[in-house]
Design a protein around this motif. Structure first.
Motif, PDB file in Angstrom:
ATOM      1  N   ARG A   1      10.107   0.232  14.491  1.00  8.62           N
ATOM      2  CA  ARG A   1       9.368   1.408  14.953  1.00  8.62           C
ATOM      3  C   ARG A   1       8.669   2.087  13.767  1.00  8.62           C
ATOM      4  O   ARG A   1       7.503   2.475  13.850  1.00  8.62           O
ATOM      5  N   THR A   2       9.369   2.206  12.638  1.00  6.90           N
ATOM      6  CA  THR A   2       8.799   2.822  11.444  1.00  6.90           C
ATOM      7  C   THR A   2       7.642   1.994  10.902  1.00  6.90           C
ATOM      8  O   THR A   2       6.586   2.537  10.553  1.00  6.90           O
ATOM      9  N   ALA A   3       7.835   0.683  10.836  1.00  9.47           N
ATOM     10  CA  ALA A   3       6.768  -0.192  10.340  1.00  9.47           C
ATOM     11  C   ALA A   3       5.524  -0.098  11.216  1.00  9.47           C
ATOM     12  O   ALA A   3       4.396  -0.031  10.704  1.00  9.47           O
ATOM     13  N   MET A   4       5.725  -0.076  12.523  1.00 10.97           N
ATOM     14  CA  MET A   4       4.582   0.018  13.425  1.00 10.97           C
ATOM     15  C   MET A   4       3.871   1.368  13.248  1.00 10.97           C
ATOM     16  O   MET A   4       2.640   1.419  13.184  1.00 10.97           O
ATOM     17  N   ALA A   5       4.636   2.438  13.142  1.00  9.53           N
ATOM     18  CA  ALA A   5       4.036   3.773  12.942  1.00  9.53           C
ATOM     19  C   ALA A   5       3.264   3.832  11.621  1.00  9.53           C
ATOM     20  O   ALA A   5       2.162   4.403  11.567  1.00  9.53           O
ATOM     21  N   ASP A   6       3.824   3.237  10.571  1.00  9.26           N
ATOM     22  CA  ASP A   6       3.132   3.214   9.274  1.00  9.26           C
ATOM     23  C   ASP A   6       1.829   2.428   9.358  1.00  9.26           C
ATOM     24  O   ASP A   6       0.811   2.844   8.807  1.00  9.26           O
ATOM     25  N   ASN A   7       1.869   1.292  10.054  1.00 10.57           N
ATOM     26  CA  ASN A   7       0.650   0.490  10.205  1.00 10.57           C
ATOM     27  C   ASN A   7      -0.406   1.232  11.009  1.00 10.57           C
ATOM     28  O   ASN A   7      -1.588   1.204  10.674  1.00 10.57           O
ATOM     29  N   ILE A   8       0.018   1.911  12.066  1.00 13.43           N
ATOM     30  CA  ILE A   8      -0.932   2.700  12.865  1.00 13.43           C
ATOM     31  C   ILE A   8      -1.557   3.786  11.998  1.00 13.43           C
ATOM     32  O   ILE A   8      -2.781   4.005  12.037  1.00 13.43           O
ATOM     33  N   ALA A   9      -0.738   4.449  11.195  1.00 13.98           N
ATOM     34  CA  ALA A   9      -1.251   5.512  10.316  1.00 13.98           C
ATOM     35  C   ALA A   9      -2.277   4.953   9.321  1.00 13.98           C
ATOM     36  O   ALA A   9      -3.313   5.593   9.070  1.00 13.98           O
TER      37      ALA A   9
ATOM     38  N   GLU B   1      -6.872   5.563  17.289  1.00 14.84           N
ATOM     39  CA  GLU B   1      -5.492   5.210  17.643  1.00 14.84           C
ATOM     40  C   GLU B   1      -5.434   4.326  18.878  1.00 14.84           C
ATOM     41  O   GLU B   1      -4.576   3.444  18.979  1.00 14.84           O
ATOM     42  N   LYS B   2      -6.361   4.539  19.808  1.00 14.06           N
ATOM     43  CA  LYS B   2      -6.382   3.733  21.035  1.00 14.06           C
ATOM     44  C   LYS B   2      -6.558   2.242  20.724  1.00 14.06           C
ATOM     45  O   LYS B   2      -6.087   1.392  21.466  1.00 14.06           O
ATOM     46  N   LEU B   3      -7.188   1.918  19.609  1.00 12.13           N
ATOM     47  CA  LEU B   3      -7.352   0.534  19.177  1.00 12.13           C
ATOM     48  C   LEU B   3      -6.248   0.145  18.183  1.00 12.13           C
ATOM     49  O   LEU B   3      -5.721  -0.963  18.227  1.00 12.13           O
ATOM     50  N   ALA B   4      -5.895   1.064  17.301  1.00  9.32           N
ATOM     51  CA  ALA B   4      -4.895   0.774  16.253  1.00  9.32           C
ATOM     52  C   ALA B   4      -3.530   0.424  16.858  1.00  9.32           C
ATOM     53  O   ALA B   4      -2.862  -0.510  16.394  1.00  9.32           O
ATOM     54  N   ARG B   5      -3.111   1.161  17.872  1.00 11.67           N
ATOM     55  CA  ARG B   5      -1.778   0.939  18.458  1.00 11.67           C
ATOM     56  C   ARG B   5      -1.607  -0.486  19.012  1.00 11.67           C
ATOM     57  O   ARG B   5      -0.663  -1.177  18.640  1.00 11.67           O
ATOM     58  N   PRO B   6      -2.493  -0.976  19.871  1.00 12.48           N
ATOM     59  CA  PRO B   6      -2.277  -2.343  20.377  1.00 12.48           C
ATOM     60  C   PRO B   6      -2.413  -3.410  19.289  1.00 12.48           C
ATOM     61  O   PRO B   6      -1.711  -4.422  19.329  1.00 12.48           O
ATOM     62  N   VAL B   7      -3.280  -3.187  18.305  1.00 14.41           N
ATOM     63  CA  VAL B   7      -3.414  -4.157  17.220  1.00 14.41           C
ATOM     64  C   VAL B   7      -2.112  -4.204  16.419  1.00 14.41           C
ATOM     65  O   VAL B   7      -1.603  -5.280  16.091  1.00 14.41           O
ATOM     66  N   CYS B   8      -1.544  -3.050  16.121  1.00 14.97           N
ATOM     67  CA  CYS B   8      -0.306  -3.001  15.347  1.00 14.97           C
ATOM     68  C   CYS B   8       0.899  -3.490  16.148  1.00 14.97           C
ATOM     69  O   CYS B   8       1.897  -3.915  15.570  1.00 14.97           O
ATOM     70  N   ALA B   9       0.821  -3.455  17.442  1.00 12.89           N
ATOM     71  CA  ALA B   9       1.919  -3.927  18.284  1.00 12.89           C
ATOM     72  C   ALA B   9       1.947  -5.453  18.399  1.00 12.89           C
ATOM     73  O   ALA B   9       2.950  -6.020  18.830  1.00 12.89           O
ATOM     74  N   LEU B  10       0.865  -6.110  17.984  1.00 10.45           N
ATOM     75  CA  LEU B  10       0.793  -7.563  18.127  1.00 10.45           C
ATOM     76  C   LEU B  10       1.943  -8.279  17.420  1.00 10.45           C
ATOM     77  O   LEU B  10       2.456  -9.275  17.928  1.00 10.45           O
ATOM     78  N   ALA B  11       2.367  -7.781  16.266  1.00  5.56           N
ATOM     79  CA  ALA B  11       3.460  -8.439  15.528  1.00  5.56           C
ATOM     80  C   ALA B  11       4.735  -8.469  16.365  1.00  5.56           C
ATOM     81  O   ALA B  11       5.437  -9.484  16.411  1.00  5.56           O
ATOM     82  N   GLN B  12       5.036  -7.375  17.037  1.00  8.77           N
ATOM     83  CA  GLN B  12       6.235  -7.323  17.879  1.00  8.77           C
ATOM     84  C   GLN B  12       6.035  -8.089  19.181  1.00  8.77           C
ATOM     85  O   GLN B  12       6.988  -8.636  19.725  1.00  8.77           O
ATOM     86  N   MET B  13       4.823  -8.121  19.668  1.00  5.68           N
ATOM     87  CA  MET B  13       4.561  -8.791  20.937  1.00  5.68           C
ATOM     88  C   MET B  13       4.627 -10.311  20.806  1.00  5.68           C
ATOM     89  O   MET B  13       4.643 -11.013  21.801  1.00  5.68           O
ATOM     90  N   ASN B  14       4.723 -10.835  19.563  1.00 11.44           N
ATOM     91  CA  ASN B  14       4.952 -12.274  19.387  1.00 11.44           C
ATOM     92  C   ASN B  14       6.211 -12.718  20.109  1.00 11.44           C
ATOM     93  O   ASN B  14       6.327 -13.865  20.522  1.00 11.44           O
TER      94      ASN B  14
END
Length: 183
Positions: free
Chosen positions: A23-31, A40-53
């Motif tokens: 959660r912290t890593a994803m928040a840092d990447n979004i920031a 943010e509407k684009l940053a959030r799904p892009v940063c979630a891709l690592a977890q969505m693997n």
């Protein structure tokens, strides 16, 4: 179509199912993306891709009921954090490779880490029976394998304390995780 409902559930619940480090890593990447001017509407799904693997693994373990995907994702990400799967995958990806064979070896290690995490989560979930909390599920399973769990956690701690990891260290960690899964 088979996975669409589960993927939708995981996407919707991702902020609540990740382990603290994820959660912290994803928040840092979004920031970082937002600082670079990405909405943010684009940053959030892009940063979630690592977890969505892990989405298809999580959904396949959870079974046909898409509503159980968030609970299974909490277990999956909790196990990943406890046994360092994400850290090991990221470490492997950062290993400098000089040949195509070395790149293939690193990718094989990353793939094997995903497979071992899938197998470990399935095994833990099956052993836990009716437990629903991540900590309870892991504790039930770990209590029956104290020596293997301790050795695996020590191996990971030793690796994380090292100033730099190499392909041999990741190979040793893979072996220890394989023993944990099959032990």
């Amino acid at each position: 179509e088979t996975f669409r409902p589960g993927v939708a559930q995981l996407t919707k619940s991702l902020d609540t199912v990740l382990a603290d480090a994820g959660r912290t890593a994803m928040a840092d990447n979004i920031a970082r993306y937002k600082e670079a001017g990405v909405p943010e509407k684009l940053a959030r799904p892009v940063c979630a891709l690592a977890q969505m693997n892990a989405a298809l693994d999580i959904i396949s373990i959870a079974g046909a009921d898409a509503r159980s995907v968030p609970a299974m994702a909490r277990v999956y990400f909790g196990i990943g954090a406890r046994f360092g799967f994400d850290w090991l995958r990221n470490t492997a990806r950062r290993i400098e490779t000089q040949t195509g064979w070395q790149r293939q070896a690193v990718q094989a290690m990353v793939d094997e880490l995903y497979g071992l995490q899938h197998d470990l989560v399935s095994q833990i979930f099956d052993a836990a029976g009716s437990a629903t909390a991540v900590d309870a599920i892991v504790s039930i399973w770990a209590d029956t394998r104290k020596a293997l769990v301790a050795r695996t956690e020590q191996t990971l701690a030793d690796m994380q304390a090292s100033p730099s990891a190499d392909i041999a260290m990741v190979a040793v960690a893979l072996r220890q995780l394989r023993v944990l899964v099959t032990g």
